[in-house]
Write an enzyme that holds these catalytic residues in place. Sequence first.
Site, PDB file in Angstrom:
ATOM      1  N   GLU A   1       0.785  -1.241   0.000  1.00  0.00           N
ATOM      2  CA  GLU A   1       0.000   0.000   0.000  1.00  0.00           C
ATOM      3  C   GLU A   1       0.817   1.291   0.000  1.00  0.00           C
ATOM      4  O   GLU A   1       0.553   2.201   0.792  1.00  0.00           O
ATOM      5  CB  GLU A   1      -0.963   0.008   1.195  1.00  0.00           C
ATOM      6  CG  GLU A   1      -1.895  -1.195   1.213  1.00  0.00           C
ATOM      7  CD  GLU A   1      -2.878  -1.192   2.376  1.00  0.00           C
ATOM      8  OE1 GLU A   1      -2.723  -0.368   3.294  1.00  0.00           O
ATOM      9  OE2 GLU A   1      -3.796  -2.027   2.358  1.00  0.00           O
TER      10      GLU A   1
ATOM     11  N   GLU B   1      -6.001 -10.870  -1.586  1.00  0.00           N
ATOM     12  CA  GLU B   1      -6.892 -10.685  -0.422  1.00  0.00           C
ATOM     13  C   GLU B   1      -8.343 -10.595  -0.877  1.00  0.00           C
ATOM     14  O   GLU B   1      -9.104  -9.750  -0.408  1.00  0.00           O
ATOM     15  CB  GLU B   1      -6.497  -9.405   0.336  1.00  0.00           C
ATOM     16  CG  GLU B   1      -5.033  -9.373   0.740  1.00  0.00           C
ATOM     17  CD  GLU B   1      -4.624  -8.109   1.491  1.00  0.00           C
ATOM     18  OE1 GLU B   1      -5.495  -7.341   1.930  1.00  0.00           O
ATOM     19  OE2 GLU B   1      -3.404  -7.909   1.638  1.00  0.00           O
TER      20      GLU B   1
HETATM   21  C1  XIL Z   1      -6.659  -6.525   7.921  1.00  0.00           C
HETATM   22  C2  XIL Z   1      -7.032  -7.723   8.784  1.00  0.00           C
HETATM   23  O1  XIL Z   1      -7.900  -8.538   8.038  1.00  0.00           O
HETATM   24  C3  XIL Z   1      -7.687  -7.279  10.072  1.00  0.00           C
HETATM   25  O2  XIL Z   1      -7.879  -8.379  10.953  1.00  0.00           O
HETATM   26  C4  XIL Z   1      -6.820  -6.226  10.772  1.00  0.00           C
HETATM   27  O3  XIL Z   1      -7.502  -5.729  11.906  1.00  0.00           O
HETATM   28  C5  XIL Z   1      -6.506  -5.091   9.819  1.00  0.00           C
HETATM   29  O4  XIL Z   1      -5.891  -5.598   8.655  1.00  0.00           O
HETATM   30  N1  XIL Z   1      -4.982  -4.710   3.456  1.00  0.00           N
HETATM   31  C6  XIL Z   1      -4.049  -5.591   3.919  1.00  0.00           C
HETATM   32  C7  XIL Z   1      -4.391  -6.517   5.030  1.00  0.00           C
HETATM   33  O5  XIL Z   1      -2.962  -5.690   3.337  1.00  0.00           O
HETATM   34  O6  XIL Z   1      -3.288  -6.786   5.837  1.00  0.00           O
HETATM   35  C8  XIL Z   1      -5.517  -5.977   5.876  1.00  0.00           C
HETATM   36  O7  XIL Z   1      -5.893  -6.972   6.819  1.00  0.00           O
HETATM   37  C9  XIL Z   1      -6.672  -5.591   4.995  1.00  0.00           C
HETATM   38  C10 XIL Z   1      -6.282  -4.491   4.024  1.00  0.00           C
END
Ligand code: XIL
Length: 556
Positions: free
Chosen positions: A372, A477
């Site tokens: 990010e 994701e």
């Molecule tokens: C999220 C997790 O799913 C949650 O449990 C945590 O509280 C916050 O992070 N982008 C990413 C992930 O790269 O690591 C994030 O995961 C979601 C957004």
Amino acid sequence: MKKNPIITCAALLLALTLTSCSTEQQKKPDETTVTTQTSENVQTTESVVTTQEIKEEMSTENSVPSISEDFTGDKILIGKRGSASVEIVDDDKAADGKALFISGRKEAWNGAEYKADLFRGNEIDVKGSFRSENASVRVTIQYNIQGNTSYNMIFAVNTKADKYTSGNGKYTIPANADNIIVYVESDTLNDIYVDNISVDVCGEYKYYEKALKTELVDTSDYPSLKEAYADLFRIGMAVSPTILGKPDYNALIKAQFNSITCENDMKPDAIIDIYKSKKDPDTYREAPAMKFDHLKTELNFAKENGMTVRGHTLVWHSQTPEGLFYVEYDKSGELADRELMLKRMENYIKGVMEWTTENYPGLISAWDVVNEAADDAGGMRQSLWYKTVGEDYIQKAFEFARKYAPEGAKLFYNDYNSFQKKKQEDILAFLKPIAEAGNIDGVGMQSHVGTWMNINEYANALQRYHDELGVEINITELDIGADKSDNWEEKQGKYFGDFMAKVIELRKSGVPITSLTLWGISDSLSWKASDRPLVFRDDLSRKPAFDAMIDAAKNN
Ligand code: XIL
């Protein structure tokens, strides 16, 4: 438990309505993990009412926890913390003539506390009004993850003795946090009066507690995603140790997936031991202290079941202790300079690579080296990495990762909404020199999307990252939020089918898509629970989305 006789007890306010905290479309975790430990040896004492008692009172199906105290009732869900005493007193400066009086404080962290486990996984909005002589009264949250305690300030107000000052703040509590406590403390040992305090859920309540108690269906006869996609790419999911510890979930994961990503445990705030680093900043000056034991549950599971792991993530602005960026690991001190931060970055990447290679050789197939880095508004995100190292920090991270990564582990850049035109241009611009230097192997598309997304636009982005950078693609994701229509499950299923058909088409036309990871297991356990974005319901029954994924592999 022993009840404090000074405290009188009364009505717990259960709000069935929701508060209106704003929720962005791409719901982001907290910008930084602000780790303000107030004392090395914090001990909490019993509250007047236990979490168990609160849970029983809140057991009404579908009720949303909401704590609101003005100290006029006869049951108060707040207790003393440390050596402080708490009592309800008449106070003509308080709005309702009653206040909580906190006295006898011997250390800054002594005060009053709430048990807040029911808010796990939710964003909370906390408000309060306080008076105390020339103090900075803080509302702090404490919780454990894997036995590590963190302390994060939610908000602070500068107070005076003669009138109340109000403050408020929001905080997203990790889904895997335990023993969650919200407490009032201050930077002096002066007495504190609390006129009112409230804790509310922002947006739609996420039923983590409820989901984990749902009776589960038998999943043993489901067709298998990993088998359906065996000739195309790996199918992964994001895990937490809580889920792996439950046999039914554990069995489903083994049957369906051949790759995992730790949902939170490989992030910098889970690995960097910021307290140890801060306690001895000379020893840890160039290399922060690190801890890895908590990773074993997830990594052993992958190893024992022949799965690979996506290492997520090394360099990120979020879920990274803010103290890392300060010379003495203390965010009230001086910001570290480029030279020092490059050393810390290199040593962190080296440490993580060495530990994983030594203990789990060959297990980690891919690393999200940088996560990010693009700003939604255009250009690079002005993160603390950017501010301390400078704009080549991404390049440096990939250089170090290449230097220490074992043979075969692929290096990825990972981002959300990276299919959008503007973001795509920005990402391509900063990744090009890295690709030219041969230091990047893949682009990770997070893909936290909804049925609103244009699938062709998404496909064009995958094609373009591959064409212009010569890299492979992982869908890292995936969750696809549903709309609010009556037949949302069917519509979402159809969309999942169209999405997968396109991804398969791309794969077959030569775009090297090597894995696709779902971000979680069932809807209520998703970080975006209210969007119902996954392929299993809370009882692990298959949604149309699951069948659509299986069918897409068969028919395309
Ligand atoms: C999220 C997790 O799913 C949650 O449990 C945590 O509280 C916050 O992070 N982008 C990413 C992930 O790269 O690591 C994030 O995961 C979601 C957004």
